[in-house]
Design a protein around this motif. Structure first.
Motif, mmCIF file in Angstrom:
data_model
loop_
_atom_site.group_PDB
_atom_site.id
_atom_site.type_symbol
_atom_site.label_atom_id
_atom_site.label_comp_id
_atom_site.label_asym_id
_atom_site.label_seq_id
_atom_site.Cartn_x
_atom_site.Cartn_y
_atom_site.Cartn_z
ATOM 1 N N PRO A 64 -5.775 -2.278 -8.801
ATOM 2 C CA PRO A 64 -6.472 -3.187 -8.278
ATOM 3 C C PRO A 64 -5.700 -4.407 -8.404
ATOM 4 O O PRO A 64 -5.478 -5.235 -7.143
ATOM 5 C CB PRO A 64 -7.930 -3.044 -8.644
ATOM 6 N N ARG A 92 -9.067 -15.080 -0.029
ATOM 7 C CA ARG A 92 -9.070 -14.486 -1.274
ATOM 8 C C ARG A 92 -7.388 -14.166 -1.626
ATOM 9 O O ARG A 92 -6.958 -13.163 -1.246
ATOM 10 C CB ARG A 92 -9.909 -13.274 -1.139
ATOM 11 N N ILE A 149 -7.321 -1.984 -0.168
ATOM 12 C CA ILE A 149 -6.816 -3.250 -0.078
ATOM 13 C C ILE A 149 -6.841 -3.328 1.596
ATOM 14 O O ILE A 149 -6.618 -4.658 2.043
ATOM 15 C CB ILE A 149 -5.480 -3.624 -0.915
ATOM 16 N N PHE A 181 -9.993 -4.539 2.565
ATOM 17 C CA PHE A 181 -10.751 -5.640 2.102
ATOM 18 C C PHE A 181 -10.847 -6.900 3.009
ATOM 19 O O PHE A 181 -9.877 -7.164 3.715
ATOM 20 C CB PHE A 181 -9.396 -6.015 0.794
ATOM 21 N N LEU A 234 -14.773 -3.166 -4.617
ATOM 22 C CA LEU A 234 -14.816 -4.468 -4.146
ATOM 23 C C LEU A 234 -14.805 -5.148 -5.391
ATOM 24 O O LEU A 234 -14.063 -6.580 -5.322
ATOM 25 C CB LEU A 234 -15.637 -5.024 -3.271
ATOM 26 N N THR A 265 -8.492 -11.493 -7.412
ATOM 27 C CA THR A 265 -8.408 -12.708 -6.209
ATOM 28 C C THR A 265 -9.217 -13.980 -6.610
ATOM 29 O O THR A 265 -10.094 -14.139 -7.307
ATOM 30 C CB THR A 265 -8.542 -12.192 -4.962
ATOM 31 N N SER A 276 0.765 -1.030 -0.051
ATOM 32 C CA SER A 276 -0.010 -0.004 -0.215
ATOM 33 C C SER A 276 0.851 1.235 -0.102
ATOM 34 O O SER A 276 0.562 2.361 -0.556
ATOM 35 C CB SER A 276 -0.973 -0.015 1.395
ATOM 36 N N ALA A 336 -2.661 -4.047 -6.125
ATOM 37 C CA ALA A 336 -3.219 -4.056 -4.857
ATOM 38 C C ALA A 336 -3.400 -5.498 -4.130
ATOM 39 O O ALA A 336 -3.101 -5.637 -3.077
ATOM 40 C CB ALA A 336 -4.317 -3.071 -4.594
ATOM 41 N N ALA A 337 -4.294 -6.268 -4.858
ATOM 42 C CA ALA A 337 -4.521 -7.452 -4.452
ATOM 43 C C ALA A 337 -3.296 -8.561 -4.467
ATOM 44 O O ALA A 337 -3.652 -9.517 -4.188
ATOM 45 C CB ALA A 337 -5.500 -8.096 -5.266
ATOM 46 N N PHE A 383 -7.070 2.266 -4.505
ATOM 47 C CA PHE A 383 -6.680 0.838 -4.223
ATOM 48 C C PHE A 383 -5.727 0.601 -3.270
ATOM 49 O O PHE A 383 -5.748 -0.389 -2.616
ATOM 50 C CB PHE A 383 -6.385 0.087 -5.718
ATOM 51 N N LEU A 421 -11.397 -5.929 -6.537
ATOM 52 C CA LEU A 421 -10.475 -6.881 -5.906
ATOM 53 C C LEU A 421 -10.842 -8.092 -6.092
ATOM 54 O O LEU A 421 -10.134 -9.013 -5.874
ATOM 55 C CB LEU A 421 -10.293 -6.164 -4.667
ATOM 56 N N ARG A 422 -12.142 -8.362 -5.917
ATOM 57 C CA ARG A 422 -12.684 -9.705 -6.238
ATOM 58 C C ARG A 422 -12.193 -10.423 -7.432
ATOM 59 O O ARG A 422 -12.147 -11.600 -7.422
ATOM 60 C CB ARG A 422 -14.161 -9.758 -5.964
#
Ligand code: NAD
Length: 485
Positions: A167, A142, A123, A126, A469, A476, A72, A170-171, A119, A472-473
């Protein structure tokens, strides 16, 4: 004279180093407002993509296991550096696209920084699900997917490039990314910023080149696990077909043919002012532009007259002039495509109320590719002009009588990206929002964006959603773990 000027030479960014394409070849990159070749873009191929994927694979264990706070922090540093380099980035974006410098300064570049900042924060908030049973508990992990591909278009170059990359990073994924070959400049500058921000080598790799070579190689590479794509519907179809047999995850943000619906009870002044923007902002080259305007009969003539007058007042000019509202379209080829669509509209019986032709400027931009804002009346829903995405400063306008009639018109294309509805009747607004075929509905506004909301289209406007989200989903892989007590 112009040819003698030194060209800017862009490089690929692979494993933290700035590299020439393995072919040694470069593509021409034009400044469309002055019609001049000004930069050379790597004409990369599969070999460059293979190197980039290898670098991303090597970086993945470090990046995916790095504490979220550290990831981050690096992403926040990238956001800071984008803001600190606002003038340079905005100027490059304008030279590459022909969009007004004011737009690059106020929208494109600030939003690119906001994407990284958003993002970087998202994160850390999340969380994943847990499902309790009487005698067991499930928790869902995730996990980052691995190496992912991000492919973006030319209309909002850095804005949309970072909207995918941020994103994904970030993930915890490592990224191989390709900007549009038409507007690669700010992606190159981003690679320098990432380097300065201390992004570990190989975490983000940027490979420049054509979609049919670099993009294709990215999509088909067996070790690329997911593809996030924004661009035209036909390209999306090709990508979906290539990815399906390999069961890759795909997110497709595609074209639109968005309705802009004005009821007689609307705040007409606001609807007219916003319709000028939703029709012609960024030369009409925004996937969310309202290209089909439907106005309820009692206010049709007033709307039409004032909309035409305000559109006429828009200044088409040098993108570097602060008083310019409309810059050049992105390329000569795109200008020709838009002009061809205008000819088709005429053949279909459309009446050109405003514009309809190329505009020749004087001075610095005399060789640039400009089009007058164009308003066309009198075309039915089933003609090509009302069915096909033109992606330029061209709108059609048509009266309607009833809600049922306009709903059928609004839903009468293969697209389903966004819609604007102007009314002060809240029941009608919510009823229509419920029934309209669009992933994004604005009531009494246009292009108001909150980065937490799901973004994307239905029907042939795309598959999946970006934003908050949802992104991010997408980036992942959920894994459920069940523990028996
Ligand atoms: P495009 O489809 O021609 O190109 C988009 C990107 O895909 C480019 O980087 C291109 O090089 C690459 N590409 C081309 N062929 C490829 C292939 N076979 N495999 C992999 N990659 C390939 O689109 P464009 O002309 O750059 O952009 C305009 C389109 O983008 C419009 O249709 C517009 O509506 C759409 N768009 C959609 C959204 C959205 O969020 N829904 C946002 C902006 C633009």
């Amino acid at each position: 004279m112009a040819e003698a000027r030194k060209k800017i030479q862009l490089k690929n960014y692979i494993n933290g180093s700035f590299r020439d394409p393995s072919s040694g070849n470069y593509l021409n990159n034009y400044n469309p407002a002055i019609g001049e070749l000004y930069a050379l873009t790597p004409d990369s191929n599969e070999d460059d993509v293979n190197l980039a994927v290898k670098a991303a694979e090597m970086a993945f264990p470090l990046w995916s296991k790095m504490p979220i706070e550290s990831r981050s922090r690096i992403m926040t540093r990238i956001a800071d550096l984008i803001e600190q380099n606002l003038d340079i980035l905005a100027s490059a974006e304008t030279d590459d696209t022909g969009k007004p410098l004011s737009l690059s300064n106020e929208v494109d570049i600030p939003r690119s920084a906001a994407n990284f900042r958003f993002f970087a924060n998202a994160i850390s908030l999340f969380s994943s699900e847990s499902h309790a049973m009487n005698d067991a508990v499930n928790y869902t992990l995730r996990k980052p997917i691995g190496v992912v591909a991000c492919i973006s278009p030319w209309n909002l170059p850095l804005y949309l490039f970072t909207w995918k990359i941020a994103p994904a990073l970030a993930a915890g994924n490592c990224v191989v990314a390709k900007p549009s070959e038409v507007t690669p400049r700010t992606a190159f500058l981003l690679s320098k910023i990432c380097d300065e921000a201390g992004l570990p080598h190989g975490v983000l790799n940027i490979v420049h080149g054509l979609g049919t070579t670099v993009g294709k190689a990215m999509v088909e590479h067996p070790n690329v696990k997911a593809i996030s794509f924004t661009g035209g519907t036909e390209t999306g179809r090709t990508i979906a077909a290539a990815a399906a047999p390999m069961f890759k995850k795909v997110s497709l943000e595609l074209g639109g043919k968005n309705p802009n619906i004005i009821f007689a009870d609307a705040d007409l002044d606001k609807a007219i002012d916003t319709s000028v923007l939703s029709s012609f902002r960024n030369q009409g080259q925004i996937c969310l532009c309202g290209s089909r305007i439907y106005v309820q009969r009692p206010v049709y003539e007033r709307f039409k007259t004032e909309f035409m007058a305000k559109s006429y007042m828009l200044k088409v000019g040098d993108p570097r002039d602060p008083s310019t509202n409309i810059g050049s379209v992105v390329s000569e080829a795109h200008m020709k495509k838009i002009l061809e669509h205008i000819e088709i509209a005429k053949k279909e019986g459309g009446e050109i109320l405003l514009g309809g032709n190329q505009l020749k400027l004087k001075g610095r931009c005399e060789h640039g590719w400009f089009i007058h804002p164009t308003i066309i009346e009198g075309l039915p829903i089933d003609c090509r002009t009302n069915q096909e995405e033109i992606f330029g400063p061209v709108v059609t306008i048509q009266p309607f009588e009833t809600e049922e009639e306009v709903m059928a018109l609004a839903n009468g294309t293969n697209y389903g990206l966004s819609a604007s509805i102007w009314t002060n009747d809240i029941k009608r607004a919510t009823r229509m929002a419920d029934e309209i075929d669009a992933g994004i509905v604005w009531i009494n506004t246009w292009m108001k964006r909150d980065l937490r909301t799901p973004f994307g289209g239905m029907k042939q406007s795309g598959l999946g959603r970006e934003g908050g989200l949802e992104a991010l989903r997408f980036f992942t892989e959920p894994k459920n773990v069940c523990i028996q007590y």
